[in-house]
Design a protein around this motif. Structure first.
Motif, PDB file in Angstrom:
ATOM      1  N   PRO A 244      30.303   4.649 -26.276  1.00 24.56           N
ATOM      2  CA  PRO A 244      31.111   3.434 -26.056  1.00 24.56           C
ATOM      3  C   PRO A 244      30.971   2.424 -27.199  1.00 24.56           C
ATOM      4  O   PRO A 244      31.961   1.821 -27.617  1.00 24.56           O
ATOM      5  CB  PRO A 244      30.549   2.868 -24.744  1.00 24.56           C
ATOM      6  N   SER A 247      33.084   3.677 -30.182  1.00 23.77           N
ATOM      7  CA  SER A 247      34.535   3.592 -30.008  1.00 23.77           C
ATOM      8  C   SER A 247      35.033   2.154 -30.075  1.00 23.77           C
ATOM      9  O   SER A 247      36.066   1.868 -30.681  1.00 23.77           O
ATOM     10  CB  SER A 247      34.934   4.229 -28.668  1.00 23.77           C
ATOM     11  N   VAL A 248      34.302   1.220 -29.463  1.00 28.03           N
ATOM     12  CA  VAL A 248      34.719  -0.187 -29.464  1.00 28.03           C
ATOM     13  C   VAL A 248      34.604  -0.781 -30.865  1.00 28.03           C
ATOM     14  O   VAL A 248      35.528  -1.448 -31.349  1.00 28.03           O
ATOM     15  CB  VAL A 248      33.887  -0.990 -28.438  1.00 28.03           C
ATOM     16  N   ASP A 251      37.320   0.688 -33.191  1.00 27.11           N
ATOM     17  CA  ASP A 251      38.675   0.240 -32.881  1.00 27.11           C
ATOM     18  C   ASP A 251      38.898  -1.214 -33.281  1.00 27.11           C
ATOM     19  O   ASP A 251      39.972  -1.577 -33.766  1.00 27.11           O
ATOM     20  CB  ASP A 251      38.944   0.428 -31.384  1.00 27.11           C
ATOM     21  N   LYS A 334      41.812   4.710 -28.691  1.00 28.89           N
ATOM     22  CA  LYS A 334      40.528   5.037 -29.320  1.00 28.89           C
ATOM     23  C   LYS A 334      39.338   4.615 -28.457  1.00 28.89           C
ATOM     24  O   LYS A 334      38.373   5.356 -28.329  1.00 28.89           O
ATOM     25  CB  LYS A 334      40.436   4.353 -30.692  1.00 28.89           C
ATOM     26  N   TRP A 335      39.406   3.406 -27.880  1.00 28.82           N
ATOM     27  CA  TRP A 335      38.236   2.899 -27.166  1.00 28.82           C
ATOM     28  C   TRP A 335      37.929   3.724 -25.925  1.00 28.82           C
ATOM     29  O   TRP A 335      36.773   3.809 -25.492  1.00 28.82           O
ATOM     30  CB  TRP A 335      38.423   1.429 -26.800  1.00 28.82           C
ATOM     31  N   GLN A 336      38.926   4.381 -25.334  1.00 27.81           N
ATOM     32  CA  GLN A 336      38.691   5.186 -24.137  1.00 27.81           C
ATOM     33  C   GLN A 336      37.974   6.503 -24.459  1.00 27.81           C
ATOM     34  O   GLN A 336      37.309   7.071 -23.586  1.00 27.81           O
ATOM     35  CB  GLN A 336      40.012   5.497 -23.426  1.00 27.81           C
TER      36      GLN A 336
END
Length: 524
Positions: A244, A247-248, A251, A334-336
Protein backbone atom coordinates in the motif's frame (compact mmCIF):
# COMPACT_ATOMS: atom_id res chain seq x y z
CA UNK A 1 28.71 17.80 33.68
CA UNK A 2 29.47 15.48 36.63
CA UNK A 3 31.46 12.32 35.80
CA UNK A 4 28.56 10.14 36.97
CA UNK A 5 26.20 11.83 34.52
CA UNK A 6 28.69 11.30 31.70
CA UNK A 7 28.82 7.57 32.42
CA UNK A 8 25.03 7.14 32.25
CA UNK A 9 24.84 6.84 28.42
CA UNK A 10 27.71 4.33 28.45
CA UNK A 11 26.01 2.30 31.14
CA UNK A 12 22.80 2.33 29.14
CA UNK A 13 24.69 1.25 26.03
CA UNK A 14 26.47 -1.55 27.91
CA UNK A 15 23.16 -2.75 29.36
CA UNK A 16 21.60 -2.57 25.91
CA UNK A 17 24.33 -4.66 24.34
CA UNK A 18 23.67 -7.39 26.91
CA UNK A 19 19.87 -7.25 26.48
CA UNK A 20 18.04 -9.97 24.58
CA UNK A 21 15.13 -7.63 23.93
CA UNK A 22 17.27 -5.15 22.01
CA UNK A 23 18.65 -7.99 19.92
CA UNK A 24 15.04 -8.83 19.13
CA UNK A 25 14.41 -5.17 18.20
CA UNK A 26 17.34 -5.18 15.77
CA UNK A 27 16.15 -8.37 14.08
CA UNK A 28 12.58 -7.02 13.99
CA UNK A 29 13.67 -3.80 12.23
CA UNK A 30 15.94 -5.68 9.80
CA UNK A 31 13.12 -8.02 8.74
CA UNK A 32 10.73 -5.05 8.55
CA UNK A 33 12.92 -3.14 6.08
CA UNK A 34 13.77 -6.24 4.05
CA UNK A 35 10.11 -7.10 3.50
CA UNK A 36 9.04 -3.51 2.93
CA UNK A 37 11.51 -3.41 0.05
CA UNK A 38 10.31 -6.86 -1.02
CA UNK A 39 6.68 -5.75 -1.40
CA UNK A 40 6.94 -2.03 -2.15
CA UNK A 41 7.90 -2.90 -5.73
CA UNK A 42 4.86 -5.17 -6.27
CA UNK A 43 2.44 -2.41 -7.37
CA UNK A 44 5.16 -0.17 -8.84
CA UNK A 45 7.01 -2.41 -11.29
CA UNK A 46 4.05 -3.57 -13.50
CA UNK A 47 2.62 -0.06 -13.94
CA UNK A 48 6.07 1.54 -14.28
CA UNK A 49 7.07 -0.84 -17.09
CA UNK A 50 3.68 -0.38 -18.77
CA UNK A 51 3.99 3.40 -18.58
CA UNK A 52 7.60 3.64 -19.76
CA UNK A 53 7.60 0.92 -22.41
CA UNK A 54 4.09 0.47 -23.84
CA UNK A 55 2.65 3.97 -23.43
CA UNK A 56 6.00 5.51 -24.31
CA UNK A 57 6.07 3.61 -27.60
CA UNK A 58 2.41 4.37 -28.30
CA UNK A 59 2.77 8.12 -27.67
CA UNK A 60 5.53 8.34 -30.30
CA UNK A 61 3.17 6.81 -32.89
CA UNK A 62 0.01 8.68 -31.92
CA UNK A 63 1.00 12.18 -33.18
CA UNK A 64 1.58 10.83 -36.69
CA UNK A 65 -1.99 9.57 -36.76
CA UNK A 66 -3.66 12.68 -35.38
CA UNK A 67 -1.74 15.40 -37.26
CA UNK A 68 -3.65 14.96 -40.59
CA UNK A 69 -6.95 15.67 -38.83
CA UNK A 70 -6.79 19.52 -38.65
CA UNK A 71 -6.52 20.04 -42.46
CA UNK A 72 -9.96 18.44 -42.76
CA UNK A 73 -11.42 21.72 -41.51
CA UNK A 74 -10.62 23.24 -44.94
CA UNK A 75 -13.31 20.89 -46.36
CA UNK A 76 -11.87 19.64 -49.65
CA UNK A 77 -14.33 17.80 -51.97
CA UNK A 78 -13.96 14.53 -50.03
CA UNK A 79 -12.23 14.66 -46.64
CA UNK A 80 -12.42 13.07 -43.23
CA UNK A 81 -12.77 14.62 -39.82
CA UNK A 82 -11.42 12.89 -36.69
CA UNK A 83 -13.61 13.14 -33.59
CA UNK A 84 -11.64 13.35 -30.35
CA UNK A 85 -14.86 12.71 -28.41
CA UNK A 86 -15.34 9.07 -29.37
CA UNK A 87 -12.23 8.35 -31.51
CA UNK A 88 -14.20 7.97 -34.77
CA UNK A 89 -13.50 9.30 -38.27
CA UNK A 90 -16.37 10.84 -40.28
CA UNK A 91 -16.19 11.34 -44.08
CA UNK A 92 -17.57 14.75 -45.14
CA UNK A 93 -18.29 16.46 -48.49
CA UNK A 94 -16.86 19.80 -49.45
CA UNK A 95 -20.33 21.40 -49.49
CA UNK A 96 -21.29 20.06 -46.11
CA UNK A 97 -22.15 22.84 -43.69
CA UNK A 98 -20.99 22.91 -40.10
CA UNK A 99 -24.56 22.36 -38.85
CA UNK A 100 -25.05 19.29 -41.06
CA UNK A 101 -21.70 17.95 -39.90
CA UNK A 102 -22.66 18.28 -36.25
CA UNK A 103 -26.03 16.61 -36.89
CA UNK A 104 -24.37 13.75 -38.75
CA UNK A 105 -21.87 13.17 -35.94
CA UNK A 106 -24.62 13.27 -33.29
CA UNK A 107 -26.76 10.88 -35.29
CA UNK A 108 -23.87 8.43 -35.52
CA UNK A 109 -23.57 8.09 -31.75
CA UNK A 110 -26.80 6.33 -30.65
CA UNK A 111 -26.29 3.10 -32.63
CA UNK A 112 -22.85 2.53 -31.06
CA UNK A 113 -23.68 1.47 -27.45
CA UNK A 114 -25.97 -1.45 -28.41
CA UNK A 115 -23.37 -2.73 -30.87
CA UNK A 116 -20.81 -3.40 -28.14
CA UNK A 117 -20.63 -4.39 -24.49
CA UNK A 118 -20.77 -1.63 -21.86
CA UNK A 119 -17.80 0.66 -22.46
CA UNK A 120 -14.77 0.06 -20.27
CA UNK A 121 -13.64 2.90 -18.00
CA UNK A 122 -10.89 5.11 -19.32
CA UNK A 123 -8.55 3.68 -16.67
CA UNK A 124 -8.47 0.28 -18.40
CA UNK A 125 -5.04 -0.32 -19.94
CA UNK A 126 -4.68 -1.14 -23.60
CA UNK A 127 -2.30 -3.65 -25.11
CA UNK A 128 -3.52 -7.10 -24.06
CA UNK A 129 -0.54 -8.81 -25.72
CA UNK A 130 1.92 -6.52 -23.93
CA UNK A 131 0.30 -7.27 -20.56
CA UNK A 132 0.45 -11.00 -21.27
CA UNK A 133 4.17 -10.77 -21.99
CA UNK A 134 4.66 -8.51 -18.97
CA UNK A 135 3.38 -11.31 -16.70
CA UNK A 136 6.49 -13.34 -17.57
CA UNK A 137 8.95 -10.44 -17.39
CA UNK A 138 7.66 -9.15 -14.06
CA UNK A 139 7.61 -12.69 -12.67
CA UNK A 140 11.26 -13.22 -13.60
CA UNK A 141 12.23 -9.87 -12.08
CA UNK A 142 10.50 -10.70 -8.80
CA UNK A 143 11.98 -14.22 -8.78
CA UNK A 144 15.54 -12.96 -9.29
CA UNK A 145 15.75 -11.90 -5.63
CA UNK A 146 14.80 -15.34 -4.38
CA UNK A 147 17.04 -17.14 -6.88
CA UNK A 148 20.10 -15.17 -5.79
CA UNK A 149 19.16 -15.63 -2.13
CA UNK A 150 18.82 -19.35 -2.76
CA UNK A 151 22.41 -19.53 -3.98
CA UNK A 152 23.90 -17.32 -1.26
CA UNK A 153 22.08 -18.77 1.79
CA UNK A 154 24.24 -21.89 2.36
CA UNK A 155 27.41 -19.79 2.29
CA UNK A 156 25.94 -17.35 4.82
CA UNK A 157 24.99 -20.25 7.10
CA UNK A 158 28.60 -21.50 7.07
CA UNK A 159 29.89 -17.96 7.57
CA UNK A 160 27.77 -17.41 10.69
CA UNK A 161 29.07 -20.66 12.17
CA UNK A 162 32.65 -19.43 11.72
CA UNK A 163 32.54 -15.72 12.60
CA UNK A 164 29.23 -15.33 14.45
CA UNK A 165 26.22 -13.17 13.61
CA UNK A 166 27.56 -9.61 14.04
CA UNK A 167 29.42 -9.11 10.77
CA UNK A 168 26.94 -10.93 8.45
CA UNK A 169 24.10 -8.87 9.93
CA UNK A 170 25.92 -5.61 9.19
CA UNK A 171 26.94 -6.73 5.69
CA UNK A 172 23.26 -7.38 5.03
CA UNK A 173 22.41 -3.81 6.04
CA UNK A 174 25.02 -2.32 3.68
CA UNK A 175 23.85 -4.36 0.68
CA UNK A 176 20.17 -3.64 1.39
CA UNK A 177 20.90 0.10 1.50
CA UNK A 178 22.69 -0.01 -1.87
CA UNK A 179 19.83 -2.00 -3.40
CA UNK A 180 17.25 0.49 -2.13
CA UNK A 181 19.11 3.46 -3.60
CA UNK A 182 19.51 1.63 -6.91
CA UNK A 183 15.76 0.96 -7.05
CA UNK A 184 15.09 4.67 -6.54
CA UNK A 185 17.11 5.78 -9.56
CA UNK A 186 16.72 2.83 -11.98
CA UNK A 187 14.72 3.62 -15.10
CA UNK A 188 15.09 0.44 -17.18
CA UNK A 189 14.13 -3.19 -16.76
CA UNK A 190 17.79 -4.28 -16.66
CA UNK A 191 18.74 -1.95 -13.81
CA UNK A 192 15.63 -2.91 -11.85
CA UNK A 193 16.55 -6.58 -12.35
CA UNK A 194 20.06 -5.97 -10.97
CA UNK A 195 18.70 -4.04 -7.98
CA UNK A 196 16.28 -6.87 -7.19
CA UNK A 197 19.06 -9.48 -7.39
CA UNK A 198 21.28 -7.35 -5.15
CA UNK A 199 18.45 -7.24 -2.63
CA UNK A 200 18.54 -11.05 -2.54
CA UNK A 201 22.16 -11.02 -1.34
CA UNK A 202 21.44 -8.51 1.41
CA UNK A 203 18.29 -10.31 2.47
CA UNK A 204 20.21 -13.58 2.79
CA UNK A 205 22.72 -12.06 5.20
CA UNK A 206 20.05 -10.28 7.27
CA UNK A 207 17.54 -13.10 7.60
CA UNK A 208 19.93 -16.02 8.24
CA UNK A 209 22.04 -14.06 10.73
CA UNK A 210 18.99 -12.51 12.39
CA UNK A 211 17.03 -15.73 12.93
CA UNK A 212 20.15 -17.61 14.03
CA UNK A 213 20.90 -14.81 16.49
CA UNK A 214 17.44 -15.09 18.02
CA UNK A 215 17.69 -18.87 18.32
CA UNK A 216 21.04 -18.57 20.12
CA UNK A 217 19.78 -15.90 22.51
CA UNK A 218 16.43 -17.51 23.37
CA UNK A 219 17.35 -21.07 24.35
CA UNK A 220 14.03 -21.98 26.00
CA UNK A 221 11.62 -23.42 23.44
CA UNK A 222 8.60 -21.46 24.68
CA UNK A 223 10.51 -18.14 24.79
CA UNK A 224 12.00 -18.88 21.38
CA UNK A 225 8.53 -19.42 19.93
CA UNK A 226 7.36 -16.06 21.29
CA UNK A 227 10.49 -14.27 20.05
CA UNK A 228 10.15 -15.80 16.58
CA UNK A 229 6.51 -14.71 16.53
CA UNK A 230 7.51 -11.12 17.32
CA UNK A 231 10.31 -11.15 14.74
CA UNK A 232 7.95 -12.54 12.11
CA UNK A 233 5.63 -9.72 13.12
CA UNK A 234 8.31 -7.38 11.76
CA UNK A 235 8.28 -9.40 8.56
CA UNK A 236 4.48 -9.13 8.49
CA UNK A 237 4.53 -5.41 9.19
CA UNK A 238 6.94 -4.92 6.30
CA UNK A 239 4.62 -6.83 3.99
CA UNK A 240 1.67 -4.89 5.44
CA UNK A 241 3.18 -1.46 4.85
CA UNK A 242 5.12 -2.20 1.67
CA UNK A 243 2.54 -2.70 -1.08
CA UNK A 244 0.00 0.00 0.00
CA UNK A 245 2.81 2.44 0.81
CA UNK A 246 4.44 1.85 -2.57
CA UNK A 247 1.24 2.22 -4.57
CA UNK A 248 0.14 5.44 -2.84
CA UNK A 249 3.58 7.09 -2.97
CA UNK A 250 4.10 6.08 -6.61
CA UNK A 251 0.68 7.38 -7.69
CA UNK A 252 0.79 10.70 -5.83
CA UNK A 253 4.50 11.54 -5.35
CA UNK A 254 6.65 9.57 -7.78
CA UNK A 255 8.58 6.36 -8.31
CA UNK A 256 11.70 7.30 -6.34
CA UNK A 257 9.92 8.55 -3.22
CA UNK A 258 9.11 5.23 -1.46
CA UNK A 259 12.64 3.93 -2.02
CA UNK A 260 14.26 7.08 -0.65
CA UNK A 261 12.14 6.78 2.50
CA UNK A 262 13.26 3.15 2.89
CA UNK A 263 16.91 4.15 2.37
CA UNK A 264 16.61 6.65 5.23
CA UNK A 265 15.08 4.00 7.50
CA UNK A 266 17.87 1.59 6.53
CA UNK A 267 20.45 4.15 7.69
CA UNK A 268 18.70 4.33 11.06
CA UNK A 269 18.79 0.54 11.30
CA UNK A 270 22.52 0.57 10.52
CA UNK A 271 23.14 3.08 13.29
CA UNK A 272 21.15 0.88 15.69
CA UNK A 273 23.26 -2.14 14.71
CA UNK A 274 26.49 -0.21 15.27
CA UNK A 275 25.37 0.82 18.77
CA UNK A 276 24.05 -2.56 19.89
CA UNK A 277 25.49 -5.43 17.85
CA UNK A 278 29.16 -4.41 17.56
CA UNK A 279 29.64 -5.72 13.99
CA UNK A 280 33.42 -5.38 14.36
CA UNK A 281 33.42 -8.15 16.95
CA UNK A 282 34.08 -11.72 15.75
CA UNK A 283 32.43 -14.39 17.94
CA UNK A 284 32.63 -17.83 16.34
CA UNK A 285 30.60 -20.72 17.68
CA UNK A 286 32.47 -22.83 20.24
CA UNK A 287 30.74 -25.97 18.93
CA UNK A 288 30.90 -27.03 15.30
CA UNK A 289 27.47 -27.00 13.72
CA UNK A 290 25.82 -29.89 11.92
CA UNK A 291 26.63 -29.80 8.17
CA UNK A 292 23.90 -28.66 5.80
CA UNK A 293 24.05 -31.99 3.95
CA UNK A 294 23.24 -33.85 7.18
CA UNK A 295 20.33 -31.53 7.99
CA UNK A 296 18.94 -31.95 4.48
CA UNK A 297 18.81 -35.72 5.00
CA UNK A 298 16.61 -35.28 8.08
CA UNK A 299 13.01 -36.01 6.91
CA UNK A 300 11.45 -33.91 9.67
CA UNK A 301 13.44 -30.81 8.70
CA UNK A 302 12.47 -31.42 5.06
CA UNK A 303 8.76 -31.61 5.97
CA UNK A 304 8.99 -28.34 7.90
CA UNK A 305 10.90 -26.67 5.05
CA UNK A 306 8.33 -27.92 2.52
CA UNK A 307 5.49 -26.42 4.53
CA UNK A 308 7.26 -23.05 4.54
CA UNK A 309 7.93 -23.31 0.82
CA UNK A 310 4.47 -24.24 -0.47
CA UNK A 311 2.48 -21.99 1.86
CA UNK A 312 4.52 -18.95 0.80
CA UNK A 313 4.54 -19.98 -2.86
CA UNK A 314 0.87 -19.00 -3.09
CA UNK A 315 1.42 -15.37 -2.17
CA UNK A 316 4.62 -15.39 -4.27
CA UNK A 317 2.54 -16.30 -7.33
CA UNK A 318 0.02 -13.57 -6.50
CA UNK A 319 2.60 -10.77 -6.33
CA UNK A 320 3.38 -10.45 -10.07
CA UNK A 321 0.10 -11.82 -11.46
CA UNK A 322 -2.65 -10.29 -9.29
CA UNK A 323 -1.89 -6.60 -10.15
CA UNK A 324 -1.88 -7.37 -13.89
CA UNK A 325 -5.06 -9.48 -13.57
CA UNK A 326 -6.71 -6.55 -11.74
CA UNK A 327 -5.59 -4.16 -14.51
CA UNK A 328 -7.17 -6.44 -17.13
CA UNK A 329 -10.42 -7.49 -15.41
CA UNK A 330 -11.17 -4.74 -12.86
CA UNK A 331 -9.51 -1.75 -14.58
CA UNK A 332 -8.03 -0.86 -11.19
CA UNK A 333 -6.13 2.43 -10.69
CA UNK A 334 -2.54 2.33 -9.49
CA UNK A 335 -3.27 2.83 -5.79
CA UNK A 336 -5.64 -0.17 -5.69
CA UNK A 337 -2.96 -2.56 -6.98
CA UNK A 338 -1.11 -2.33 -3.67
CA UNK A 339 -4.20 -2.00 -1.47
CA UNK A 340 -5.36 -5.44 -2.66
CA UNK A 341 -2.59 -6.98 -0.52
CA UNK A 342 -3.59 -5.00 2.59
CA UNK A 343 -6.04 -7.64 4.00
CA UNK A 344 -3.41 -10.37 3.62
CA UNK A 345 -0.78 -8.26 5.36
CA UNK A 346 -3.00 -7.27 8.30
CA UNK A 347 -4.18 -10.83 8.86
CA UNK A 348 -0.58 -12.12 8.59
CA UNK A 349 0.47 -9.66 11.28
CA UNK A 350 -2.36 -10.90 13.51
CA UNK A 351 -1.67 -14.56 12.73
CA UNK A 352 2.06 -14.49 13.50
CA UNK A 353 1.62 -12.71 16.85
CA UNK A 354 -1.43 -14.73 17.90
CA UNK A 355 -0.10 -18.17 17.00
CA UNK A 356 3.41 -17.46 18.25
CA UNK A 357 1.81 -18.16 21.65
CA UNK A 358 -1.17 -20.38 20.76
CA UNK A 359 0.79 -22.76 18.52
CA UNK A 360 2.84 -23.98 21.48
CA UNK A 361 -0.37 -24.84 23.36
CA UNK A 362 -2.42 -26.41 20.57
CA UNK A 363 0.53 -28.13 18.92
CA UNK A 364 2.64 -26.53 16.20
CA UNK A 365 2.08 -29.46 13.86
CA UNK A 366 -1.72 -29.02 14.09
CA UNK A 367 -1.44 -25.27 13.63
CA UNK A 368 0.62 -25.79 10.47
CA UNK A 369 -1.73 -28.46 9.12
CA UNK A 370 -4.80 -26.22 9.52
CA UNK A 371 -2.88 -23.25 8.12
CA UNK A 372 -1.89 -25.01 4.90
CA UNK A 373 -5.46 -26.21 4.32
CA UNK A 374 -6.78 -22.65 4.76
CA UNK A 375 -4.07 -21.35 2.39
CA UNK A 376 -5.33 -23.73 -0.31
CA UNK A 377 -8.99 -22.81 0.18
CA UNK A 378 -8.23 -19.06 0.15
CA UNK A 379 -6.26 -19.34 -3.10
CA UNK A 380 -9.15 -21.19 -4.76
CA UNK A 381 -11.46 -18.28 -3.85
CA UNK A 382 -9.25 -15.46 -5.25
CA UNK A 383 -10.42 -15.74 -8.92
CA UNK A 384 -14.06 -15.45 -7.79
CA UNK A 385 -13.56 -11.76 -6.94
CA UNK A 386 -15.20 -9.26 -9.31
CA UNK A 387 -13.73 -6.12 -7.73
CA UNK A 388 -11.19 -5.13 -5.09
CA UNK A 389 -13.74 -5.68 -2.30
CA UNK A 390 -14.15 -9.29 -3.36
CA UNK A 391 -10.44 -9.84 -2.63
CA UNK A 392 -10.74 -8.90 1.05
CA UNK A 393 -11.97 -12.32 2.21
CA UNK A 394 -9.61 -14.58 0.22
CA UNK A 395 -6.53 -12.43 0.80
CA UNK A 396 -7.36 -12.02 4.49
CA UNK A 397 -7.68 -15.78 4.94
CA UNK A 398 -4.47 -16.33 2.97
CA UNK A 399 -2.42 -13.98 5.15
CA UNK A 400 -3.84 -15.37 8.42
CA UNK A 401 -3.11 -18.95 7.37
CA UNK A 402 0.45 -18.19 6.22
CA UNK A 403 0.98 -16.52 9.60
CA UNK A 404 -0.11 -19.76 11.28
CA UNK A 405 2.38 -21.80 9.26
CA UNK A 406 5.34 -19.41 9.60
CA UNK A 407 4.96 -18.82 13.35
CA UNK A 408 4.80 -22.59 13.88
CA UNK A 409 7.51 -23.80 11.52
CA UNK A 410 10.28 -21.32 12.37
CA UNK A 411 10.47 -22.42 16.05
CA UNK A 412 10.12 -26.08 14.96
CA UNK A 413 13.27 -25.73 12.86
CA UNK A 414 15.28 -24.65 15.91
CA UNK A 415 13.56 -27.29 18.06
CA UNK A 416 14.46 -30.08 15.62
CA UNK A 417 18.12 -29.05 15.63
CA UNK A 418 18.20 -29.08 19.44
CA UNK A 419 16.39 -32.40 19.51
CA UNK A 420 18.22 -34.31 16.80
CA UNK A 421 21.46 -32.46 15.98
CA UNK A 422 23.98 -29.97 17.42
CA UNK A 423 22.48 -26.78 18.85
CA UNK A 424 24.03 -24.40 16.32
CA UNK A 425 21.40 -22.63 14.29
CA UNK A 426 23.04 -20.88 11.32
CA UNK A 427 22.66 -23.81 8.93
CA UNK A 428 19.10 -24.77 9.84
CA UNK A 429 17.84 -21.21 9.39
CA UNK A 430 19.75 -21.04 6.13
CA UNK A 431 17.64 -24.07 5.10
CA UNK A 432 14.47 -22.31 6.32
CA UNK A 433 15.39 -19.24 4.30
CA UNK A 434 16.14 -21.47 1.29
CA UNK A 435 12.60 -22.87 1.64
CA UNK A 436 11.21 -19.33 1.50
CA UNK A 437 13.42 -18.58 -1.49
CA UNK A 438 12.35 -21.67 -3.42
CA UNK A 439 8.73 -20.58 -2.97
CA UNK A 440 9.46 -17.01 -4.01
CA UNK A 441 11.65 -18.16 -6.93
CA UNK A 442 9.41 -20.84 -8.42
CA UNK A 443 6.22 -18.89 -7.69
CA UNK A 444 6.76 -15.69 -9.71
CA UNK A 445 8.88 -17.26 -12.46
CA UNK A 446 6.42 -20.07 -13.26
CA UNK A 447 3.30 -18.14 -12.28
CA UNK A 448 3.64 -15.63 -15.11
CA UNK A 449 4.19 -18.39 -17.68
CA UNK A 450 1.21 -20.42 -16.38
CA UNK A 451 -1.05 -17.35 -16.51
CA UNK A 452 -0.06 -16.73 -20.11
CA UNK A 453 -0.67 -20.38 -21.03
CA UNK A 454 -3.91 -21.30 -19.18
CA UNK A 455 -5.02 -18.17 -17.31
CA UNK A 456 -4.95 -16.73 -13.81
CA UNK A 457 -7.86 -18.79 -12.34
CA UNK A 458 -6.16 -22.10 -13.21
CA UNK A 459 -2.93 -20.90 -11.61
CA UNK A 460 -4.81 -20.38 -8.33
CA UNK A 461 -6.40 -23.83 -8.62
CA UNK A 462 -3.02 -25.53 -9.09
CA UNK A 463 -1.23 -23.93 -6.14
CA UNK A 464 -4.34 -24.21 -3.92
CA UNK A 465 -4.65 -27.95 -4.51
CA UNK A 466 -0.91 -28.42 -3.84
CA UNK A 467 -1.24 -26.76 -0.42
CA UNK A 468 -4.29 -28.82 0.55
CA UNK A 469 -2.54 -32.05 -0.54
CA UNK A 470 0.64 -31.23 1.41
CA UNK A 471 -1.13 -30.31 4.67
CA UNK A 472 -1.46 -33.89 6.08
CA UNK A 473 2.35 -34.30 6.07
CA UNK A 474 2.51 -31.89 9.02
CA UNK A 475 1.12 -34.73 11.15
CA UNK A 476 4.59 -36.33 11.14
CA UNK A 477 5.91 -33.34 13.13
CA UNK A 478 3.56 -34.19 16.00
CA UNK A 479 6.17 -36.08 18.03
CA UNK A 480 9.55 -36.26 16.26
CA UNK A 481 12.03 -38.70 17.86
CA UNK A 482 15.07 -37.42 19.69
CA UNK A 483 18.57 -38.26 18.57
CA UNK A 484 18.79 -41.09 21.15
CA UNK A 485 15.42 -42.50 20.12
CA UNK A 486 16.50 -42.55 16.49
CA UNK A 487 19.60 -44.59 17.37
CA UNK A 488 17.49 -46.98 19.41
CA UNK A 489 15.09 -47.53 16.51
CA UNK A 490 17.96 -48.25 14.13
CA UNK A 491 19.66 -50.72 16.52
CA UNK A 492 16.33 -52.14 17.80
CA UNK A 493 17.35 -51.57 21.41
CA UNK A 494 13.90 -51.15 22.92
CA UNK A 495 12.54 -50.42 25.41
CA UNK A 496 14.55 -47.37 26.35
CA UNK A 497 14.21 -44.34 28.54
CA UNK A 498 12.98 -41.33 26.65
CA UNK A 499 14.65 -38.06 27.32
CA UNK A 500 12.92 -34.71 27.54
CA UNK A 501 14.13 -31.93 25.28
CA UNK A 502 16.98 -29.77 26.53
CA UNK A 503 19.63 -27.84 24.67
CA UNK A 504 22.71 -30.00 24.18
CA UNK A 505 25.07 -27.42 25.57
CA UNK A 506 24.65 -24.73 28.14
CA UNK A 507 24.41 -21.46 26.31
CA UNK A 508 25.61 -18.38 28.07
CA UNK A 509 24.20 -14.94 27.43
CA UNK A 510 24.75 -13.58 23.95
CA UNK A 511 28.27 -12.05 23.90
CA UNK A 512 27.36 -8.49 23.09
CA UNK A 513 29.93 -6.82 25.36
CA UNK A 514 33.68 -6.98 25.34
CA UNK A 515 33.62 -8.01 29.04
CA UNK A 516 31.31 -10.98 28.56
CA UNK A 517 34.06 -13.22 27.15
CA UNK A 518 36.32 -12.41 30.10
CA UNK A 519 33.51 -13.18 32.55
CA UNK A 520 32.90 -16.53 30.85
CA UNK A 521 36.58 -17.46 31.10
CA UNK A 522 36.66 -16.56 34.80
CA UNK A 523 33.54 -18.64 35.40
CA UNK A 524 35.19 -21.63 33.78
Amino acid sequence: MPPAAERVPWRWLAAGRASRRLVLVVVFVALLLDNMLLTVVVPIIPTFLYTTEYEGASSSVAPAQTEPAPPALKTPPFSSMFSYFDNTTVTVLGSTSAAELVNRMESSHPPQPPASSPPLPSSCPEGEEFLAQENVRVGLLFASKALVQLVVNPSVGLLTNRIGYHIPMFIGFIIMFLSTVMFAFSGTYTLLFIARALQGIGSSFSSVAGLGMLASVYTDDFERGNAMGIALGGLALGVLIGAPFGSVMYDFVGKSSPFLVLAFLALLDGALQLCILQPSKISPESTKGTPVSTLLRDPYILIAAGALCFSNMGVAMLEPTLPIWMMQTMCSPKWQLGMAFLPASISYLIGTNLFGILANKMGRWLCSLIGMAVVGISLLCVPLAKNIYGLIGPNGGLGFAIGMVDSSMMPIMGYLVDLRHTSVYGNVYAIADVAFCVGFAIGPSTGGAIVRAIGFPWLMVIIGVINIAYAPLCWYLRNPPTKEEKIAILTQECPMQTKSYTAQKTLRDFPLTDDSDVEAENAE
